[in-house]
Design an enzyme around this catalytic site. Sequence first.
Site, PDB file in Angstrom:
ATOM      1  N   GLY A  79      21.448  -0.220 -10.754  1.00 31.72           N
ATOM      2  CA  GLY A  79      20.620  -0.638 -11.885  1.00 31.72           C
ATOM      3  C   GLY A  79      20.583   0.412 -12.984  1.00 31.72           C
TER       4      GLY A  79
ATOM      5  N   TYR B  44      20.961   2.604  -7.663  1.00 27.12           N
ATOM      6  CA  TYR B  44      21.956   3.204  -8.557  1.00 27.12           C
ATOM      7  C   TYR B  44      22.715   2.134  -9.340  1.00 27.12           C
ATOM      8  CZ  TYR B  44      21.283   8.116  -8.218  1.00 27.12           C
ATOM      9  OH  TYR B  44      20.751   9.351  -8.399  1.00 27.12           O
TER      10      TYR B  44
ATOM     11  N   LYS C 249      29.690  14.331  -3.657  1.00 26.65           N
ATOM     12  CA  LYS C 249      28.932  15.560  -3.418  1.00 26.65           C
ATOM     13  C   LYS C 249      27.462  15.271  -3.669  1.00 26.65           C
ATOM     14  CE  LYS C 249      29.818  18.878  -6.481  1.00 26.65           C
ATOM     15  NZ  LYS C 249      30.553  19.936  -7.158  1.00 26.65           N
TER      16      LYS C 249
ATOM     17  N   ARG D 283      -0.785  -3.889   5.917  1.00 20.65           N
ATOM     18  CA  ARG D 283      -1.745  -3.885   7.035  1.00 20.65           C
ATOM     19  C   ARG D 283      -3.108  -3.332   6.619  1.00 20.65           C
ATOM     20  NH1 ARG D 283       1.849  -0.768  11.340  1.00 20.65           N
ATOM     21  NH2 ARG D 283       1.932   0.523   9.496  1.00 20.65           N
TER      22      ARG D 283
ATOM     23  N   TRP E 279      29.052  24.277 -24.875  1.00 23.87           N
ATOM     24  CA  TRP E 279      28.641  23.052 -25.574  1.00 23.87           C
ATOM     25  C   TRP E 279      27.483  23.369 -26.510  1.00 23.87           C
ATOM     26  CZ3 TRP E 279      24.235  19.577 -24.481  1.00 23.87           C
ATOM     27  CH2 TRP E 279      24.295  18.398 -25.244  1.00 23.87           C
TER      28      TRP E 279
ATOM     29  N   HIS F 148      24.503   5.127  -2.635  1.00 24.86           N
ATOM     30  CA  HIS F 148      24.531   5.290  -4.095  1.00 24.86           C
ATOM     31  C   HIS F 148      25.908   5.764  -4.595  1.00 24.86           C
ATOM     32  CE1 HIS F 148      20.367   4.666  -3.623  1.00 24.86           C
ATOM     33  NE2 HIS F 148      19.964   5.911  -3.514  1.00 24.86           N
TER      34      HIS F 148
ATOM     35  N   SER G 107       0.834  -1.210   0.000  1.00 25.24           N
ATOM     36  CA  SER G 107       0.000   0.000   0.000  1.00 25.24           C
ATOM     37  C   SER G 107       0.869   1.261   0.000  1.00 25.24           C
ATOM     38  CB  SER G 107      -0.891  -0.015   1.241  1.00 25.24           C
ATOM     39  OG  SER G 107      -0.068  -0.155   2.388  1.00 25.24           O
ATOM     40  N   GLY G 108       2.176   1.093   0.091  1.00 25.50           N
ATOM     41  CA  GLY G 108       3.062   2.256   0.296  1.00 25.50           C
ATOM     42  C   GLY G 108       3.523   2.925  -0.986  1.00 25.50           C
TER      43      GLY G 108
HETATM   44  N1  LIG Z   1      26.455  14.990 -24.353  1.00 28.47           N
HETATM   45  C1  LIG Z   1      26.070  15.977 -23.580  1.00 28.47           C
HETATM   46  O1  LIG Z   1      24.943  15.993 -23.101  1.00 28.47           O
HETATM   47  C2  LIG Z   1      27.028  17.043 -23.272  1.00 28.47           C
HETATM   48  C3  LIG Z   1      26.605  18.082 -22.487  1.00 28.47           C
HETATM   49  N2  LIG Z   1      27.418  19.088 -22.183  1.00 28.47           N
HETATM   50  C4  LIG Z   1      26.855  20.175 -21.378  1.00 28.47           C
HETATM   51  O2  LIG Z   1      27.624  21.325 -21.485  1.00 28.47           O
HETATM   52  C5  LIG Z   1      27.617  22.060 -20.267  1.00 28.47           C
HETATM   53  C6  LIG Z   1      29.025  22.297 -19.788  1.00 28.47           C
HETATM   54  O3  LIG Z   1      29.637  21.037 -19.533  1.00 28.47           O
HETATM   55  P1  LIG Z   1      30.665  20.767 -18.387  1.00 28.47           P
HETATM   56  O4  LIG Z   1      31.756  21.754 -18.480  1.00 28.47           O
HETATM   57  O5  LIG Z   1      31.037  19.347 -18.407  1.00 28.47           O
HETATM   58  O6  LIG Z   1      29.819  20.925 -17.084  1.00 28.47           O
HETATM   59  P2  LIG Z   1      29.398  22.149 -16.172  1.00 28.47           P
HETATM   60  O7  LIG Z   1      29.650  23.416 -16.851  1.00 28.47           O
HETATM   61  O8  LIG Z   1      28.042  21.840 -15.682  1.00 28.47           O
HETATM   62  O9  LIG Z   1      30.321  22.003 -14.932  1.00 28.47           O
HETATM   63  C7  LIG Z   1      31.651  21.920 -14.981  1.00 28.47           C
HETATM   64  C8  LIG Z   1      32.113  21.719 -13.585  1.00 28.47           C
HETATM   65  O10 LIG Z   1      32.151  22.952 -12.929  1.00 28.47           O
HETATM   66  C9  LIG Z   1      31.558  22.851 -11.648  1.00 28.47           C
HETATM   67  N3  LIG Z   1      31.085  24.166 -11.316  1.00 28.47           N
HETATM   68  C10 LIG Z   1      30.093  24.856 -11.872  1.00 28.47           C
HETATM   69  N4  LIG Z   1      29.999  26.068 -11.271  1.00 28.47           N
HETATM   70  C11 LIG Z   1      30.983  26.124 -10.352  1.00 28.47           C
HETATM   71  C12 LIG Z   1      31.424  27.095  -9.411  1.00 28.47           C
HETATM   72  N5  LIG Z   1      30.803  28.265  -9.309  1.00 28.47           N
HETATM   73  N6  LIG Z   1      32.470  26.812  -8.634  1.00 28.47           N
HETATM   74  C13 LIG Z   1      33.093  25.622  -8.733  1.00 28.47           C
HETATM   75  N7  LIG Z   1      32.718  24.673  -9.583  1.00 28.47           N
HETATM   76  C14 LIG Z   1      31.684  24.916 -10.379  1.00 28.47           C
HETATM   77  C15 LIG Z   1      30.511  21.799 -11.811  1.00 28.47           C
HETATM   78  O11 LIG Z   1      30.226  21.337 -10.554  1.00 28.47           O
HETATM   79  P3  LIG Z   1      28.825  20.705 -10.112  1.00 28.47           P
HETATM   80  O12 LIG Z   1      29.033  19.277 -10.278  1.00 28.47           O
HETATM   81  O13 LIG Z   1      28.681  21.077  -8.714  1.00 28.47           O
HETATM   82  O14 LIG Z   1      27.736  21.241 -10.976  1.00 28.47           O
HETATM   83  C16 LIG Z   1      31.256  20.825 -12.744  1.00 28.47           C
HETATM   84  O15 LIG Z   1      32.079  19.992 -12.008  1.00 28.47           O
HETATM   85  C17 LIG Z   1      26.833  21.239 -19.278  1.00 28.47           C
HETATM   86  O16 LIG Z   1      25.519  21.711 -19.237  1.00 28.47           O
HETATM   87  C18 LIG Z   1      26.864  19.847 -19.887  1.00 28.47           C
HETATM   88  O17 LIG Z   1      25.783  19.059 -19.499  1.00 28.47           O
HETATM   89  C19 LIG Z   1      28.709  19.101 -22.585  1.00 28.47           C
HETATM   90  C20 LIG Z   1      29.198  18.088 -23.369  1.00 28.47           C
HETATM   91  C21 LIG Z   1      28.380  16.989 -23.815  1.00 28.47           C
HETATM   92  O1  LIG Z   2      17.394   6.658  -2.767  1.00 28.89           O
HETATM   93  C1  LIG Z   2      17.029   7.780  -3.040  1.00 28.89           C
HETATM   94  O2  LIG Z   2      17.120   8.208  -4.320  1.00 28.89           O
HETATM   95  C2  LIG Z   2      16.338   9.292  -4.798  1.00 28.89           C
HETATM   96  C3  LIG Z   2      16.966   9.718  -6.121  1.00 28.89           C
HETATM   97  O3  LIG Z   2      16.904   8.665  -7.040  1.00 28.89           O
HETATM   98  P1  LIG Z   2      17.076   8.958  -8.575  1.00 28.89           P
HETATM   99  O4  LIG Z   2      17.076   7.631  -9.202  1.00 28.89           O
HETATM  100  O5  LIG Z   2      15.921   9.816  -8.977  1.00 28.89           O
HETATM  101  O6  LIG Z   2      18.360   9.688  -8.729  1.00 28.89           O
HETATM  102  C4  LIG Z   2      16.301  10.429  -3.811  1.00 28.89           C
HETATM  103  O7  LIG Z   2      15.379  11.420  -4.241  1.00 28.89           O
HETATM  104  C5  LIG Z   2      15.871   9.914  -2.447  1.00 28.89           C
HETATM  105  O8  LIG Z   2      15.972  10.961  -1.475  1.00 28.89           O
HETATM  106  C6  LIG Z   2      16.725   8.751  -1.997  1.00 28.89           C
HETATM  107  O9  LIG Z   2      16.155   8.144  -0.854  1.00 28.89           O
END
Ligand SMILES: NC(=O)C1=CN([C@@H]2O[C@H](COP(=O)(O)OP(=O)(O)OC[C@H]3O[C@@H](n4cnc5c(N)ncnc54)[C@H](OP(=O)(O)O)[C@@H]3O)[C@@H](O)[C@H]2O)C=CC1
Ligand SMILES: O=C1O[C@H](COP(=O)(O)O)[C@@H](O)[C@H](O)[C@H]1O
Length: 516
Positions: free
Chosen positions: A216, A214, A358, A73, A511, A275, A40-41
Site C-alpha cells: 500500500g 508494503y 537486507k 474480549r 547530495w 514486505h 482493543s489491540g
Molecule cells: N531525493 C533525495 O532525497 C536524494 C537524497 N540523496 C541522499 O544523499 C545521500 C547519499 O545517497 P546515496 O549514495 O544514494 O546513498 P547512501 O550514501 O546512503 O548509500 C549508498 C550505498 O552505500 C551503502 N553503504 C553505506 N555505508 C556502507 C559501508 N560502510 N559499506 C558498504 N556499503 C555501505 C548503503 O547501504 P545501506 O543500504 O546499508 O545503507 C547504500 O547502498 C543519502 O543520504 C541519500 O538519501 C541523494 C539523492 C537524492
Molecule cells: O510489519 C512490520 O512493519 C513495521 C515497519 O513498517 P513501516 O511501514 O513503518 O516500515 C515493523 O516495525 C514491524 O516490526 C513489522 O512487524
Amino acid sequence: MASGQWVMEKRSSLRNDSFSRDNDNVPETGCLSIIVLGASGDLAKKKTFPALFNLYRQGFLQSNEVHIFGYARTKISDDELRNRIRGYLINEKSAPGQSEQVSEFLQLIKYVSGSYDTEEGFQLLDKEISAHESSKNSLEGSSRRLFYFALPPSVYPSVSRMIKKCCMNRSDLGGWTRIVVEKPFGKDLDSSEKLSAQIGELFEEPQIYRIDHYLGKELVQNLLVLRFANRMFLPLWNRDNIDNVQIVFREDFGTEGRGGYFDEYGIIRDIIQNHLLQVLCLVAMEKPVSLKPEHIRDEKVKVLQSVLPIKDEEVVLGQYDGYRDDPTVPDHSNTPTFATAVLRIHNERWEGVPFILKAGKALNSRKAEIRIQFKDVPGDIFKCKKQGRNEFVIRLQPSEAMYMKLTVKQPGLEMSTAQSELDLSYRQRYQGVTIPEAYERLILDTIRGDQQHFVRRDELKAAWEIFTPLLHRIDDGEMKPLPYNPGSRGPAEADELLSKVGYVQTHGYIWIPPTL
Ligand SMILES: NC(=O)C1=CN([C@@H]2O[C@H](COP(=O)(O)OP(=O)(O)OC[C@H]3O[C@@H](n4cnc5c(N)ncnc54)[C@H](OP(=O)(O)O)[C@@H]3O)[C@@H](O)[C@H]2O)C=CC1
Ligand SMILES: O=C1O[C@H](COP(=O)(O)O)[C@@H](O)[C@H](O)[C@H]1O
C-alpha cells in the site's frame, strides 16, 4: 489555481482511471458494516481505526451507509473504546475542525464484547450488524460486511469459523462478506498451508484479503507504472545492464516492548519473507497481460517460483547487543534481528543478478529503499569507475523520492567528471499533496473489491517455499546470528557479502538537497 490544488484533484480521478476500468469493479451501494476484530489491540488503534477515520474524512466512507463495529474480549463500553481511539485520530498537526469530524466518526463506532471461539459473542455481533442494516433499510443480501482481523493468527481459524456460522451476509443480491487477514500468516510452509486450508474451507479466495502493508506504500504502487509506462526503462531492466539489486529495510529502534512477539518470528519472518519479497516481485516480474489483479499476481508468482534455494554462504544474520535484556526474550535466543540474504532468480531476465534483501532493527538509520546498480560502462574513456556506477534509487520512506545517480561533466573549464543525480523528491515535486497511509489505501481496496495489492494463496505458498529451509536451519540453531552494536550498520560481514556479490559502493558522492 495553485499547483498543489491541481495535483490534489488529479489524484482522485487518476485512481479511477487507472485501476477501476481494468478491474471490472462495479460500484456497490448497499449498507456497509466494517467489523474490527481485536478492536482493543495495538494494531487496531494505531493503524486500522486511523485509516478508517482518514477514509471517512475524505468522503470515502459516508455516514449514511457505513457503520463500524469493534469486537474484542475486553469488557468495555462504546464510549470507552471511542476514548481509547480518539488520541490516535487527532494531534497537534491536525487541521482546524478535525476534532468535530473525529467526534462524528466516533459516533459511527459500536463495541461488542465476546470471545473468539464461542458462538454467543458472534451471534450478538450479527444481531447488532443486522439491526444497523435494517435501520438503513438495506435490502437483505445487498449489504456488505467487511471483517478486519486485527488479531493474533492463532485465533484466525476459530474466528473464521464463527463468522461463517453466525455473521455472513444472508444472500447474494450484490452484497458480500470479506475478511482481511494480517501477517504473520504462518511461521513456515506447513503452518501457513494449514492456515490457508482452514480458512480456504470456509471462504472463497475472492473473499480473502491477505494484507501486506508494503503493497500500500506510494512508491511500491508506483513500481508498475514506472517499469511499464516508461520506454526508457524497458531495454535497461535486465541482466545485460543491471549488476545487482538491493532491497533494504532499516529501523533505528529495537523491538521496544514487542520482544516476546518478535522473538518467535525474527527479522526474516517479520520483514523479509513478506514486505521485501513483495517488493522484489514488483521489481523483477514480467509485464502482466493487463492491470487485472489476477494477471499481476500471476506474474508475481512466476518470479517467486523462479527463485533458487538460498545458499548459507549468501546469508548473514545478526542480533543486536542488548536484545536479550528484554525480559520477554529468552536468555539464549537465536533469533536474528538483522539479516542479509541474496536471492537468485533463475530466468532469462535475471540470471546472474543478485537480489540482496537486507533488513535490520536497532541500526544507525531508518529507511526503506530499492537500489538498482547498473554495470560499469564498457570501454570507459572517462575512468568512470573512479566516480561510481549508475544507480537508480527508489526511496520508499522516509521522504519518498526516486533518483538516478549518474556521471556528468563537472561544470567548469576543466574536462572532469562528477557524480550527480536526476532527482524526483516527492515533497518538492508534489507540494501540498498528502500521500495516503498504506492501510488507508488497502482498506479502500477491500471495500472496492480490488485484490491487486493483496497476497494470493499460491503467492504466499511460493514465498514460504523460498525461506522455510533457511528458517528451519536458524530455528534448529544450525545458523547463528552475529552480534552487532545497536546504532551501527549491523555486522560488518553483511557489507563484505554485498561487495562479494558485486555491489560497488560509491565514494565521495555528496547530495545537496534542493531548497523548497
Ligand atoms: N531525493 C533525495 O532525497 C536524494 C537524497 N540523496 C541522499 O544523499 C545521500 C547519499 O545517497 P546515496 O549514495 O544514494 O546513498 P547512501 O550514501 O546512503 O548509500 C549508498 C550505498 O552505500 C551503502 N553503504 C553505506 N555505508 C556502507 C559501508 N560502510 N559499506 C558498504 N556499503 C555501505 C548503503 O547501504 P545501506 O543500504 O546499508 O545503507 C547504500 O547502498 C543519502 O543520504 C541519500 O538519501 C541523494 C539523492 C537524492
Ligand atoms: O510489519 C512490520 O512493519 C513495521 C515497519 O513498517 P513501516 O511501514 O513503518 O516500515 C515493523 O516495525 C514491524 O516490526 C513489522 O512487524
